[in-house]
Design a protein around this motif. Sequence first.
Motif, short mmCIF file in Angstrom:
data_model
loop_
_atom_site.label_atom_id
_atom_site.label_comp_id
_atom_site.label_asym_id
_atom_site.label_seq_id
_atom_site.Cartn_x
_atom_site.Cartn_y
_atom_site.Cartn_z
N PRO A 141 0.95 -1.55 -0.38
CA PRO A 141 0.27 0.19 -0.43
C PRO A 141 0.95 1.23 -0.21
O PRO A 141 1.97 1.27 0.41
CB PRO A 141 -1.09 -0.28 1.16
CG PRO A 141 -1.07 -1.64 1.45
CD PRO A 141 0.31 -2.14 0.60
N GLY A 142 0.56 2.78 -1.09
CA GLY A 142 1.13 3.71 -0.66
C GLY A 142 1.74 3.50 -1.75
O GLY A 142 2.69 4.47 -2.16
N THR A 143 2.76 2.40 -2.94
CA THR A 143 3.02 2.67 -4.16
C THR A 143 2.63 2.90 -4.99
O THR A 143 0.91 3.07 -4.80
CB THR A 143 3.56 1.24 -4.21
OG1 THR A 143 3.03 0.00 -4.36
CG2 THR A 143 4.81 0.95 -2.68
N ALA A 144 3.37 3.68 -5.84
CA ALA A 144 3.10 3.93 -7.26
C ALA A 144 1.85 2.34 -8.26
O ALA A 144 1.03 2.71 -9.22
CB ALA A 144 4.19 4.21 -7.83
N LEU A 189 -4.98 -1.10 -8.14
CA LEU A 189 -6.36 -0.42 -8.14
C LEU A 189 -7.41 0.19 -8.93
O LEU A 189 -8.08 0.45 -8.97
CB LEU A 189 -6.55 0.91 -6.46
CG LEU A 189 -6.27 0.43 -4.88
CD1 LEU A 189 -5.82 1.38 -4.27
CD2 LEU A 189 -7.26 -0.75 -5.10
N CYS A 190 -6.41 0.84 -9.63
CA CYS A 190 -6.79 1.68 -10.69
C CYS A 190 -7.65 0.80 -11.62
O CYS A 190 -8.64 0.33 -12.38
CB CYS A 190 -6.44 2.86 -11.44
SG CYS A 190 -6.60 3.65 -13.24
N ALA A 224 -11.24 0.37 -12.84
CA ALA A 224 -11.77 0.00 -14.33
C ALA A 224 -12.69 -1.36 -14.74
O ALA A 224 -13.69 -0.60 -15.48
CB ALA A 224 -10.56 -0.21 -15.29
N VAL A 225 -11.99 -2.28 -14.36
CA VAL A 225 -13.04 -3.80 -14.33
C VAL A 225 -14.11 -3.02 -13.76
O VAL A 225 -15.85 -3.73 -14.18
CB VAL A 225 -12.53 -4.68 -13.84
CG1 VAL A 225 -13.27 -6.22 -13.69
CG2 VAL A 225 -11.02 -4.87 -13.91
N TYR A 226 -14.22 -2.95 -12.96
CA TYR A 226 -15.71 -3.01 -12.30
C TYR A 226 -16.51 -1.54 -12.75
O TYR A 226 -18.12 -1.66 -13.20
CB TYR A 226 -15.27 -2.90 -10.48
CG TYR A 226 -15.84 -3.72 -9.80
CD1 TYR A 226 -16.45 -4.17 -9.55
CD2 TYR A 226 -14.27 -3.91 -9.63
CE1 TYR A 226 -16.59 -5.00 -8.93
CE2 TYR A 226 -14.55 -5.39 -8.74
CZ TYR A 226 -15.30 -5.86 -8.41
OH TYR A 226 -15.18 -6.97 -7.51
#
Length: 109
Positions: A77-80, A86-87, A91-93
Amino acid sequence: DAAALGRVLALVAREVERATALHGRTFPGGWGPSGRAEDCTAAWRAKDACEAAQRAGVHTFRDVADEERAEVFAEVPGTAEHARELCQVAAVYVRGLLVAMGPNLTEMP
């Protein structure tokens, strides 16, 4: 098309606002365990399962969503890379919502 995507994103934004009003901007327990060896193994298994289903011509929303979710938890968590994963989940959802709502994109089903 862009208009349908705009309507879906507006619905998602409204849900984010609703959830934030109820629960705040963060998650009380944080992200939970992430970036561990077992998380990476789970991500590879989900990826392999999704690719096998795709090769067989039977991959589903669930296969893709499971793979993308698993990849989120394989990253720290917190990394690029965590943000990129997460993006991809979002997008899938969003794509799933576009399909699920069809031409009636003005309200939730």
